[in-house]
Design a protein around this motif. Structure first.
Motif, PDB file in Angstrom:
ATOM      1  N   ILE A   1       1.567  -1.657   0.539  1.00  0.00           N
ATOM      2  CA  ILE A   1       0.288  -0.019  -0.113  1.00  0.00           C
ATOM      3  C   ILE A   1       1.594   1.459   0.270  1.00  0.00           C
ATOM      4  O   ILE A   1       0.697   2.365  -0.537  1.00  0.00           O
ATOM      5  N   ALA A   2       1.846   1.770   0.286  1.00  0.00           N
ATOM      6  CA  ALA A   2       2.897   2.709   0.731  1.00  0.00           C
ATOM      7  C   ALA A   2       3.960   2.072  -0.314  1.00  0.00           C
ATOM      8  O   ALA A   2       3.506   4.217  -0.858  1.00  0.00           O
ATOM      9  N   LEU A   3       3.994   1.788  -1.361  1.00  0.00           N
ATOM     10  CA  LEU A   3       4.856   1.560  -2.411  1.00  0.00           C
ATOM     11  C   LEU A   3       3.339   1.795  -3.388  1.00  0.00           C
ATOM     12  O   LEU A   3       3.889   2.691  -4.409  1.00  0.00           O
ATOM     13  N   ALA A   4       2.112   1.933  -3.853  1.00  0.00           N
ATOM     14  CA  ALA A   4       1.133   2.038  -4.497  1.00  0.00           C
ATOM     15  C   ALA A   4       1.574   3.424  -4.030  1.00  0.00           C
ATOM     16  O   ALA A   4       1.212   4.460  -5.381  1.00  0.00           O
ATOM     17  N   GLY A   5       1.194   3.558  -3.092  1.00  0.00           N
ATOM     18  CA  GLY A   5       0.638   4.948  -2.776  1.00  0.00           C
ATOM     19  C   GLY A   5       1.431   6.860  -3.097  1.00  0.00           C
ATOM     20  O   GLY A   5       1.472   7.366  -3.400  1.00  0.00           O
ATOM     21  N   CYS A   6       2.561   5.598  -2.929  1.00  0.00           N
ATOM     22  CA  CYS A   6       4.150   7.421  -3.451  1.00  0.00           C
ATOM     23  C   CYS A   6       4.647   7.253  -4.856  1.00  0.00           C
ATOM     24  O   CYS A   6       5.264   7.864  -5.427  1.00  0.00           O
ATOM     25  N   GLY A   7       3.378   6.386  -6.254  1.00  0.00           N
ATOM     26  CA  GLY A   7       3.711   6.512  -6.812  1.00  0.00           C
ATOM     27  C   GLY A   7       4.959   5.208  -8.151  1.00  0.00           C
ATOM     28  O   GLY A   7       4.743   5.627  -9.231  1.00  0.00           O
ATOM     29  N   PHE A   8       5.244   4.608  -6.992  1.00  0.00           N
ATOM     30  CA  PHE A   8       6.076   3.726  -7.634  1.00  0.00           C
ATOM     31  C   PHE A   8       6.291   2.751  -8.532  1.00  0.00           C
ATOM     32  O   PHE A   8       4.721   2.279  -7.757  1.00  0.00           O
ATOM     33  N   ARG A   9       6.050   2.018  -9.222  1.00  0.00           N
ATOM     34  CA  ARG A   9       5.591   1.598 -10.901  1.00  0.00           C
ATOM     35  C   ARG A   9       7.404   1.124 -11.103  1.00  0.00           C
ATOM     36  O   ARG A   9       8.300   1.986 -11.469  1.00  0.00           O
ATOM     37  N   LEU A  10       7.171   0.129 -11.695  1.00  0.00           N
ATOM     38  CA  LEU A  10       9.081  -0.350 -12.448  1.00  0.00           C
ATOM     39  C   LEU A  10       8.595  -0.234 -13.786  1.00  0.00           C
ATOM     40  O   LEU A  10       7.709   0.055 -14.704  1.00  0.00           O
ATOM     41  N   ARG A  11       9.705   0.234 -14.538  1.00  0.00           N
ATOM     42  CA  ARG A  11      10.039   0.093 -15.653  1.00  0.00           C
ATOM     43  C   ARG A  11       9.639  -0.712 -16.491  1.00  0.00           C
ATOM     44  O   ARG A  11       9.262  -1.609 -16.401  1.00  0.00           O
ATOM     45  N   GLY A  12       8.389  -0.078 -17.392  1.00  0.00           N
ATOM     46  CA  GLY A  12       7.884  -0.855 -18.233  1.00  0.00           C
ATOM     47  C   GLY A  12       7.725  -0.558 -19.779  1.00  0.00           C
ATOM     48  O   GLY A  12       9.267   0.174 -20.106  1.00  0.00           O
ATOM     49  N   SER A  13       7.114  -1.404 -20.627  1.00  0.00           N
ATOM     50  CA  SER A  13       7.748  -0.845 -22.374  1.00  0.00           C
ATOM     51  C   SER A  13       6.819   0.924 -22.248  1.00  0.00           C
ATOM     52  O   SER A  13       6.272   0.979 -21.864  1.00  0.00           O
ATOM     53  N   ALA A  14       8.061   1.116 -23.115  1.00  0.00           N
ATOM     54  CA  ALA A  14       7.379   2.964 -23.198  1.00  0.00           C
ATOM     55  C   ALA A  14       5.994   2.915 -24.913  1.00  0.00           C
ATOM     56  O   ALA A  14       6.225   1.967 -25.327  1.00  0.00           O
ATOM     57  N   GLU A  15       5.546   4.075 -24.750  1.00  0.00           N
ATOM     58  CA  GLU A  15       4.270   4.132 -24.935  1.00  0.00           C
ATOM     59  C   GLU A  15       5.070   4.976 -26.436  1.00  0.00           C
ATOM     60  O   GLU A  15       5.121   6.341 -25.808  1.00  0.00           O
ATOM     61  N   LEU A  16       5.370   4.629 -27.611  1.00  0.00           N
ATOM     62  CA  LEU A  16       6.143   5.970 -28.789  1.00  0.00           C
ATOM     63  C   LEU A  16       4.641   6.299 -29.904  1.00  0.00           C
ATOM     64  O   LEU A  16       3.879   5.228 -29.540  1.00  0.00           O
ATOM     65  N   PRO A  17       4.588   7.225 -30.024  1.00  0.00           N
ATOM     66  CA  PRO A  17       4.111   8.082 -30.826  1.00  0.00           C
ATOM     67  C   PRO A  17       4.114   7.220 -32.380  1.00  0.00           C
ATOM     68  O   PRO A  17       2.631   7.873 -32.838  1.00  0.00           O
ATOM     69  N   PHE A  18       4.562   6.586 -32.775  1.00  0.00           N
ATOM     70  CA  PHE A  18       4.699   5.578 -33.845  1.00  0.00           C
ATOM     71  C   PHE A  18       5.201   4.357 -33.937  1.00  0.00           C
ATOM     72  O   PHE A  18       5.013   3.725 -32.976  1.00  0.00           O
TER      73      PHE A  18
END
Length: 165
Positions: A12-29
């Motif tokens: 819950i503390a991790l979710a509240g602080c905005g932490f997230r694993l680096r996933g795939s990047a969304e590119l505009p192309f």
């Protein structure tokens, strides 16, 4: 407090602080052309795009929605300080990359940009071979950092607006 309660509290503390694993990047192309992608930073960037995004790297610029052009890639070594005897004590390593991402029709996803990375390295005459190896490792690390910075710029870019004649 049980282990289960501590784990739930931590999640819950991790979710509240905005932490997230680096996933795939969304590119505009969906497709990207990277010229000269057989060596150096272009090869690393090509691998990162293929592994970490939904976009494909194509071999023909005509098939690509976006074209990444490198205009400069330089590595430099500058003396920072000297000993009392006039021998080098410190160097600064510099790695500069200039690039642009465009759609092939004149509109930019990423306008011409330059990224400069620097690292300081100490030097001693008695460890010349070790320091040369350290310098090579630092440049390799800087190249990896450079690729990650370019990937973040690609992910934050927007699709160019079509020009009306």
């Amino acid at each position: 407090m049980s282990f289960r309660h501590a784990l739930v509290f931590l999640l819950i503390a991790l979710a509240g602080c905005g932490f997230r694993l680096r996933g795939s990047a969304e590119l505009p192309f969906q497709t990207l052309y990277v010229p000269n992608s057989d060596t150096g930073i272009a090869l690393d960037l090509k691998r990162n795009v293929q592994a970490g995004t939904q976009a494909r790297v194509v071999d023909d610029a005509k098939q690509a929605e976006a074209i990444l052009m490198f205009s400069e890639e330089t590595r430099a070594k500058e003396i920072l300080s000297l000993t009392a005897q006039g021998r080098v004590r410190e160097f600064q390593l510099r790695y500069r990359v200039s690039f642009r991402v465009h759609d092939g029709k004149g509109a930019d996803y990423v306008p011409p940009s330059t990224i400069l990375l620097t690292r300081d390295i100490t030097f001693t005459d008695s460890d010349v071979l070790a320091k040369e190896t350290e310098e090579q490792l630092l440049f390799r690390d800087m190249q990896s950092d450079m690729v990650q910075q370019i990937m973040r710029r690609l992910a934050s870019s927007r699709k160019p607006v079509a020009r009306v004649p």
